[in-house]
Design a protein around this motif. Structure first.
Motif, PDB file in Angstrom:
ATOM      1  N   PRO A 279       0.658  -1.068  -0.484  1.00  0.00           N
ATOM      2  CA  PRO A 279      -0.305   0.270  -0.077  1.00  0.00           C
ATOM      3  C   PRO A 279       1.068   1.651   0.269  1.00  0.00           C
ATOM      4  CG  PRO A 279      -0.186  -0.923   1.863  1.00  0.00           C
ATOM      5  CD  PRO A 279       0.714  -1.600   1.219  1.00  0.00           C
ATOM      6  N   VAL A 280       1.976   1.176   0.455  1.00  0.00           N
ATOM      7  CA  VAL A 280       3.076   2.516   0.345  1.00  0.00           C
ATOM      8  C   VAL A 280       3.653   2.650  -0.871  1.00  0.00           C
ATOM      9  CG1 VAL A 280       5.080   3.554   1.401  1.00  0.00           C
ATOM     10  CG2 VAL A 280       4.350   2.188   2.976  1.00  0.00           C
ATOM     11  N   LEU A 281       3.168   2.259  -1.698  1.00  0.00           N
ATOM     12  CA  LEU A 281       3.833   2.252  -2.967  1.00  0.00           C
ATOM     13  C   LEU A 281       2.423   2.681  -3.961  1.00  0.00           C
ATOM     14  CD1 LEU A 281       5.682   2.574  -5.412  1.00  0.00           C
ATOM     15  CD2 LEU A 281       4.896  -0.332  -5.737  1.00  0.00           C
ATOM     16  N   PHE A 282       0.837   2.044  -3.557  1.00  0.00           N
ATOM     17  CA  PHE A 282       0.589   2.411  -4.342  1.00  0.00           C
ATOM     18  C   PHE A 282      -0.157   3.822  -3.500  1.00  0.00           C
ATOM     19  CE2 PHE A 282      -4.322   2.929  -3.446  1.00  0.00           C
ATOM     20  CZ  PHE A 282      -4.567   2.933  -5.128  1.00  0.00           C
ATOM     21  N   ARG A 283       0.061   4.482  -2.206  1.00  0.00           N
ATOM     22  CA  ARG A 283      -0.187   5.232  -1.861  1.00  0.00           C
ATOM     23  C   ARG A 283       0.773   6.784  -2.503  1.00  0.00           C
ATOM     24  NH1 ARG A 283      -5.371   4.794  -0.580  1.00  0.00           N
ATOM     25  NH2 ARG A 283      -5.326   3.042   1.315  1.00  0.00           N
ATOM     26  N   CYS A 284       1.876   6.560  -2.614  1.00  0.00           N
ATOM     27  CA  CYS A 284       3.058   7.628  -3.173  1.00  0.00           C
ATOM     28  C   CYS A 284       3.005   7.264  -4.845  1.00  0.00           C
ATOM     29  CB  CYS A 284       4.123   6.981  -2.742  1.00  0.00           C
ATOM     30  SG  CYS A 284       5.079   6.623  -1.010  1.00  0.00           S
ATOM     31  N   SER A 285       2.168   6.692  -5.102  1.00  0.00           N
ATOM     32  CA  SER A 285       1.939   6.654  -6.620  1.00  0.00           C
ATOM     33  C   SER A 285       0.516   7.309  -7.428  1.00  0.00           C
ATOM     34  CB  SER A 285       1.840   5.500  -7.443  1.00  0.00           C
ATOM     35  OG  SER A 285       0.980   5.490  -8.666  1.00  0.00           O
ATOM     36  N   GLU A 286       0.085   7.171  -6.234  1.00  0.00           N
ATOM     37  CA  GLU A 286      -1.788   7.808  -5.832  1.00  0.00           C
ATOM     38  C   GLU A 286      -1.384   9.089  -5.862  1.00  0.00           C
ATOM     39  OE1 GLU A 286      -4.775   7.577  -6.893  1.00  0.00           O
ATOM     40  OE2 GLU A 286      -3.749   5.798  -8.045  1.00  0.00           O
ATOM     41  N   ILE A 287      -0.399   9.931  -4.697  1.00  0.00           N
ATOM     42  CA  ILE A 287      -0.187  11.217  -4.586  1.00  0.00           C
ATOM     43  C   ILE A 287       0.579  11.997  -5.440  1.00  0.00           C
ATOM     44  CG2 ILE A 287       0.951  12.677  -3.089  1.00  0.00           C
ATOM     45  CD1 ILE A 287       0.149  10.834  -0.788  1.00  0.00           C
ATOM     46  N   LEU A 288       1.756  11.333  -6.052  1.00  0.00           N
ATOM     47  CA  LEU A 288       2.377  11.752  -8.039  1.00  0.00           C
ATOM     48  C   LEU A 288       1.373  11.861  -8.664  1.00  0.00           C
ATOM     49  CD1 LEU A 288       5.978  10.378  -7.156  1.00  0.00           C
ATOM     50  CD2 LEU A 288       4.967  12.125  -6.536  1.00  0.00           C
ATOM     51  N   TRP A 289       0.167  11.372  -8.593  1.00  0.00           N
ATOM     52  CA  TRP A 289      -0.719  11.178  -9.972  1.00  0.00           C
ATOM     53  C   TRP A 289      -1.681  12.766  -9.404  1.00  0.00           C
ATOM     54  CZ3 TRP A 289      -0.786  10.241 -14.592  1.00  0.00           C
ATOM     55  CH2 TRP A 289      -0.842   9.414 -15.252  1.00  0.00           C
ATOM     56  N   ASN A 290      -1.934  12.800  -8.080  1.00  0.00           N
ATOM     57  CA  ASN A 290      -2.436  13.854  -7.813  1.00  0.00           C
ATOM     58  C   ASN A 290      -2.215  15.241  -7.899  1.00  0.00           C
ATOM     59  OD1 ASN A 290      -4.695  12.545  -7.360  1.00  0.00           O
ATOM     60  ND2 ASN A 290      -3.976  12.411  -5.170  1.00  0.00           N
ATOM     61  N   LEU A 291      -0.265  14.909  -7.885  1.00  0.00           N
ATOM     62  CA  LEU A 291      -0.115  16.443  -7.982  1.00  0.00           C
ATOM     63  C   LEU A 291       0.657  16.958  -9.250  1.00  0.00           C
ATOM     64  CD1 LEU A 291       2.683  15.924  -5.336  1.00  0.00           C
ATOM     65  CD2 LEU A 291       0.870  17.738  -5.060  1.00  0.00           C
ATOM     66  N   LEU A 292       0.402  15.867 -10.411  1.00  0.00           N
ATOM     67  CA  LEU A 292       0.310  15.622 -11.727  1.00  0.00           C
ATOM     68  C   LEU A 292      -0.828  16.657 -12.345  1.00  0.00           C
ATOM     69  CD1 LEU A 292       2.193  15.381 -14.528  1.00  0.00           C
ATOM     70  CD2 LEU A 292       1.887  13.405 -14.535  1.00  0.00           C
ATOM     71  N   GLU A 293      -1.894  15.877 -11.694  1.00  0.00           N
ATOM     72  CA  GLU A 293      -3.446  16.353 -11.952  1.00  0.00           C
ATOM     73  C   GLU A 293      -2.991  17.352 -12.194  1.00  0.00           C
ATOM     74  OE1 GLU A 293      -5.941  13.318 -12.028  1.00  0.00           O
ATOM     75  OE2 GLU A 293      -4.798  11.985 -12.900  1.00  0.00           O
ATOM     76  N   ASN A 294      -2.952  18.480 -10.672  1.00  0.00           N
ATOM     77  CA  ASN A 294      -3.451  19.322 -10.035  1.00  0.00           C
ATOM     78  C   ASN A 294      -2.214  20.689  -9.825  1.00  0.00           C
ATOM     79  OD1 ASN A 294      -6.330  18.041 -10.250  1.00  0.00           O
ATOM     80  ND2 ASN A 294      -5.649  17.067  -7.637  1.00  0.00           N
ATOM     81  N   GLY A 295      -1.671  20.285  -9.224  1.00  0.00           N
ATOM     82  CA  GLY A 295      -0.433  21.107  -9.342  1.00  0.00           C
ATOM     83  C   GLY A 295       0.933  20.941 -10.554  1.00  0.00           C
ATOM     84  N   SER A 296       1.674  21.879 -10.601  1.00  0.00           N
ATOM     85  CA  SER A 296       2.284  22.475 -11.103  1.00  0.00           C
ATOM     86  C   SER A 296       3.411  21.103 -11.885  1.00  0.00           C
ATOM     87  CB  SER A 296       3.554  24.003 -10.722  1.00  0.00           C
ATOM     88  OG  SER A 296       4.602  23.488 -11.851  1.00  0.00           O
ATOM     89  N   ARG A 297       2.917  20.992 -13.531  1.00  0.00           N
ATOM     90  CA  ARG A 297       3.766  19.744 -13.949  1.00  0.00           C
ATOM     91  C   ARG A 297       5.531  20.113 -13.891  1.00  0.00           C
ATOM     92  NH1 ARG A 297       2.718  17.310 -19.938  1.00  0.00           N
ATOM     93  NH2 ARG A 297       4.668  15.557 -19.825  1.00  0.00           N
ATOM     94  N   ASP A 298       5.652  21.511 -14.656  1.00  0.00           N
ATOM     95  CA  ASP A 298       7.302  21.999 -14.207  1.00  0.00           C
ATOM     96  C   ASP A 298       8.016  21.324 -12.967  1.00  0.00           C
ATOM     97  OD1 ASP A 298       7.368  21.920 -17.188  1.00  0.00           O
ATOM     98  OD2 ASP A 298       6.284  24.368 -16.661  1.00  0.00           O
ATOM     99  N   GLU A 299       7.030  22.314 -11.958  1.00  0.00           N
ATOM    100  CA  GLU A 299       7.675  22.068 -10.656  1.00  0.00           C
ATOM    101  C   GLU A 299       7.970  20.547 -10.240  1.00  0.00           C
ATOM    102  OE1 GLU A 299       9.070  23.544  -7.060  1.00  0.00           O
ATOM    103  OE2 GLU A 299       8.200  24.002  -8.582  1.00  0.00           O
ATOM    104  N   LEU A 300       7.309  19.355  -9.976  1.00  0.00           N
ATOM    105  CA  LEU A 300       7.083  18.276 -10.034  1.00  0.00           C
ATOM    106  C   LEU A 300       7.876  17.204 -10.329  1.00  0.00           C
ATOM    107  CD1 LEU A 300       6.010  15.440  -8.625  1.00  0.00           C
ATOM    108  CD2 LEU A 300       3.833  14.899 -11.487  1.00  0.00           C
ATOM    109  N   THR A 301       8.308  17.910 -12.315  1.00  0.00           N
ATOM    110  CA  THR A 301       9.335  17.028 -12.969  1.00  0.00           C
ATOM    111  C   THR A 301      10.672  17.038 -12.395  1.00  0.00           C
ATOM    112  OG1 THR A 301       7.683  17.185 -15.233  1.00  0.00           O
ATOM    113  CG2 THR A 301      10.636  16.734 -15.201  1.00  0.00           C
ATOM    114  N   ALA A 302      11.059  18.873 -11.576  1.00  0.00           N
ATOM    115  CA  ALA A 302      11.614  19.352 -10.999  1.00  0.00           C
ATOM    116  C   ALA A 302      12.544  18.442  -9.809  1.00  0.00           C
ATOM    117  CB  ALA A 302      11.589  20.834 -10.471  1.00  0.00           C
ATOM    118  N   GLN A 303      11.353  18.224  -8.865  1.00  0.00           N
ATOM    119  CA  GLN A 303      11.653  17.665  -7.991  1.00  0.00           C
ATOM    120  C   GLN A 303      12.055  16.163  -7.972  1.00  0.00           C
ATOM    121  OE1 GLN A 303       8.881  18.306  -5.002  1.00  0.00           O
ATOM    122  NE2 GLN A 303       8.600  20.423  -5.157  1.00  0.00           N
TER     123      GLN A 303
END
Length: 865
Positions: A238-262
């Motif tokens: 579940p940790v891997l699943f939760r982390c993946s879901e959070i990153l997807w949420n950040l990708l869809e609702n946040g800044s793609r450039d900022e996510l890629t840079a981090q």
């Protein structure tokens, strides 16, 4: 000692009375509870404090009022301070936090706005309590945050008190920065897997739909911190699943450039790569395959960042193995025991891998790894047409195989020009031409699931043809004669002509995909045949017939917006490259009416297409047969070719802002053919090494029109109006005017540089400029004489017209007088008798004779009158 005892008992009694009074308070005034907890002497009454707090919990079990949140925040802080030394407060703190998970209660509609700042502070305080090193407290904080932020509806049984709306609660969470606080608290839970999982679940819920929460999480480096936890030991997953879901949420609702840079650092890439490999090699469930594909998408996103160390992490080297699997066999341990189920998830992974190599192709080091991993060979095996094996489970379905074929072709568009050696080694030209021939066959199976790459080509093999021609276009665009020669040796010219003939006359050839295929095919033919006489001969009469059919397109289609204007331009370019210069092909083109069609298009096409048409027509005018066809041509409204060219010249002068009077006579004798672009400082500064007069010659179509008239002969033109002759006089001296402009520029440049020419050069320059000025004056005088002759001709025509009008009026008067005489004779017998007498007396006179009254014809006429 004995005398001091009673006062002590009195103090304790007073203290007990105070405690009992505070207990009697209805807990509506929570400030008394805060005072009790803050009293430094109340430490000995821990049980009383706990008792009072339990009363508060019981009384507020349905939620806290908005007006009480300030005191609730203080109570939470005071309990947090005491819980370290007194674990008994932990249970009370968890109970209070549990109530915080319920919606805040309002007594009035205005309470939400009035206590918004207090509510924000209270929510923020919940996040700060994560500092308490107690498992049950942290668990309860996460549970309360999820409950508070959830969309479940909470009701309240008391009258006059209502729960706040879910949107209001979400706004309070966003304003409080709770998501950022929770992200920063992850560092406190490195060894607490259960709490970490609960916290990740909370962050997943907070980032699911809120852009504000995603933004503050990224501000706290959430992507990087969460990615570090993806490769941790987690047997249940579940940790891997939760982390993946959070990153997807950040990708869809946040800044793609900022996510890629981090994520673009070595540790994050290593964590993602390890998690991906674990899911690929060990995952067998549907859930595992979906998670594997999600990780691959994140890696693809990182690959779009040029600074990401994907090659250093070894991911690209592993990627080349998976891209070519199962098409190429390998003894590498990573793929030796790898099994694909060829289901939908494996199919999606294959497409994602193909997409990643296109993104990585910008890096030269990645291209070297692709060469070592034989990626080009794997792509060639994918695009090779293969019949599906019926009943086989160890292969892709026909629809999947076709989609992979299209995506492999799309990859080749980018990779083939960058990996030409591998492309030639794998005989890419031969394979593409075979695929093109397969596309033209009628008996092969039709298209099924083209997906994105098959847009506009479903139900057939038009999509394969489209991408096949695109790949050929990408490789022939390179200046590599060996590759072009190999294409010609494989029969590409005849095959491309077959493709174009296949589209001619078909109703399905009018869509965007079909037009793109035809345009690309003509472009490839133009590149192959340009400058090579033998290839132009191979183009031959079949190619000329095809070009004539394309030039015969309906003029309405060119302005339809479907792309036929591009098709016409590519056709004209094909005429220029494949026909012009080869005498035999030119004769076939002229005999087939190609020159007439070019002039037709010249009359009907917009301005931006005239340069290509006139340039092609000029090249064809090297042939005497083409010149004869130009001289004999008649267009709409019986317009001749010289008249059309003169009209285009005048339109071009209007567009470029040349000075002419209303009759077309030269107005500025110093600058007879200087256009507006020549006076533009930006264009002059960008090409200081080239004369503006010379540059103007090759940048506009007037020079081509001058050359066409030079081919036709200025003295052999007939049927021109005075306006045409005025324009023709300018065209005839166009080159002389340009020489004068160059002399003027030489003089201006010498003056700007402060150079003084010697007397002989000064005299020569002066005499040349005088000759140029005299030429302009002579042309102007010629124009005025043409206009004068026209005016005299108009006056003569007007005089002749007036004479005709006067003669007509005189005839009408004579006829009217004769009619009046005739009526008088027929209505008055005495007048008739007198007329007869006069006629008998002057039978020899020159008076006009009248028709006799006798006879049936005269009587019939009179009766009609």
């Amino acid at each position: 000692m004995l005398s001091s005892a009673p006062p002590a008992r009195s103090f304790l009694q007073k203290r007990v009375v105070t405690e009992r009074k505070s207990e009697a308070v209805g807990f509506a005034d929570l400030s008394r509870v805060v005072q009790l907890l803050q009293d430094p002497l109340s430490s000995s009454l821990k049980e009383r404090q706990i008792f009072i707090l339990r009363k508060v919990v019981k009384r507020c079990q349905h939620g806290f009022l908005l007006r009480d949140l300030a005191d609730i925040s203080k109570i939470l802080n005071l309990c947090a301070e005491k819980v370290t030394d007194h674990p008994e407060y932990a249970k009370i703190l968890c109970d209070l936090l549990q109530i915080c998970g319920l919606p805040f209660l309002k007594e009035k509609a205005s309470d939400e706005t009035r206590f918004a700042a207090v509510a924000t502070d209270c929510v923020s305080q919940m996040g700060y309590l994560m500092r308490i090193p107690l498992t049950e407290v942290r668990q309860q904080i996460c549970a309360s945050v999820m409950s508070f932020y959830s969309h479940n509806t909470h009701t309240h049984s008391s009258d006059g008190v209502y729960p706040t709306h879910v949107d209001y609660r979400g706004l309070m969470v966003e304003r409080s920065g709770l998501a950022e606080t929770l992200v920063m608290s992850m560092a406190l839970m490195e060894k607490q897997l259960s709490i970490k999982l609960r916290l990740l679940q909370t962050l997943q819920i907070l980032s699911r739909t809120s852009e504000v929460n995603c933004r503050v999480m990224l501000r706290a480096q959430a992507a990087q911190k969460i990615c570090f936890h993806m490769s941790e030991c987690d047997p249940t997953g579940p940790v891997l699943f939760r982390c993946s879901e959070i990153l997807w949420n950040l990708l869809e609702n946040g800044s793609r450039d900022e996510l890629t840079a981090q994520l673009s650092n070595t540790d994050c890439i290593a964590s993602l790569k390890e998690a991906f490999l674990h899911q690929l090699l060990n995952g067998f469930r549907h859930y595992d395959r979906q998670l594997r594909n999600d990780l691959l998408v994140l890696l693809s996103l990182i690959a779009s960042n040029p600074s990401a160390p994907l090659i250093e992490s070894g991911f690209v080297k592993h990627l080349t193995l998976f891209v070519t699997f199962p098409e190429l066999k390998s003894h590498n341990p990573l793929v030796r025991n790898l099994k694909l189920s060829f289901n939908h998830e494996d199919f999606e992974m294959k497409k994602l891998l193909l997409n990643v190599i296109v993104v990585l192709s910008r890096d030269l080091a990645a291209l070297q790894l692709f060469k070592e991993g034989r990626v080009m060979l794997g792509l060639m095996l994918l695009i090779k047409p293969r019949a599906p094996e019926p009943g086989s489970r160890c292969s892709w379905t026909p629809g999947q195989q076709e989609e992979l074929q299209l995506q492999a072709l799309a990859c080749l568009i980018s990779l083939a020009p960058l990996m030409l050696d591998d492309y030639m080694t794998c005989q890419g030209n031969t394979l593409l031409l075979l695929l093109l021939d397969w596309c033209l066959q009628e008996d092969s199976f039709s298209g099924r699931g083209h997906s994105f790459h098959g847009s506009g080509g479903q139900g057939g093999k038009k999509a394969q043809m489209r991408y096949c021609v695109r790949v050929l276009r990408s490789v022939v665009s390179l200046d590599l004669e060996a590759l072009r020669q190999d294409l010609c040796d494989q029969g590409a010219i005849g095959q491309l002509l077959g493709v174009l003939r296949w589209f001619i006359g078909r109703p399905e050839a009018e869509d965007a995909v079909s037009l793109e295929i035809q345009i690309d095919s003509q472009f490839i033919l133009s590149v192959l045949c340009e400058g090579d006489m033998h290839r132009k001969e191979l183009f031959g009469s079949d190619g000329v017939e095809m070009l004539i059919q394309y030039l015969s397109l309906d003029a309405a289609l060119i302005f339809s917006g479907l792309g036929h204007n591009k098709l016409l331009l590519s056709t004209v370019d094909c005429v220029w490259s494949c026909v012009v210069g080869c005498f035999g092909t030119e004769d076939v083109f002229v005999a087939g009416g190609g020159v007439d069609l070019l002039l037709q298009r010249l009359q009907l096409s917009p301005r931006h297409m005239l340069i290509a048409l006139i340039g092609t027509l000029l090249e064809l005018c090297e042939s005497p047969r083409a010149v004869t066809r130009v001289q004999c041509w008649r267009g709409q409204r019986d317009v001749t070719a010289p008249q059309l060219l003169l009209q285009i010249w005048r339109s071009e002068e209007e567009e470029t802002g040349l000075m002419r009077d209303r009759h077309g006579v030269i107005a500025d004798v110093k600058r007879p053919v200087v256009s507006r672009p020549q006076d533009d400082p930006s264009s002059t500064s960008s090409s200081r090494d080239v004369s503006s007069a010379v540059r103007d010659v090759w940048e506009n179509l007037r020079a081509n029109i001058y050359c066409i008239f030079w081919k036709l002969g200025f003295e052999q033109l007939s049927g021109l109006s005075a306006e045409d002759l005025v324009t023709l006089s300018i065209i005839r001296r166009y080159l002389d005017f340009k020489v004068g402009e160059v002399l003027h520029e030489v003089r201006a440049e010498l003056l700007s540089e402060g150079a003084t020419p010697v007397s002989s050069d000064e005299e020569a320059l002066k005499s040349l400029r005088q000759v140029s000025d005299d030429t302009v004056q002579n042309v102007r005088s010629l124009q005025q004489s043409i206009l004068g002759r026209q005016q005299q001709e108009e006056l003569r025509e007007e005089k002749r017209l007036y004479e005709e009008i006067g003669f007509t009026h005189k005839q009408r008067e004579i006829a009217a007088e004769a009619w009046r005489s005739y009526v008088a004779r027929t209505s008055n017998y005495s007048v008739l008798k007198e007329f007869k007498r006069l006629r008998e007396e002057g039978s020899t006179s020159d008076a006009p004779s009248e028709p006799a009254l006798e006879g049936p014809e005269t009587q019939h006429t009179l009766s009609d009158q």
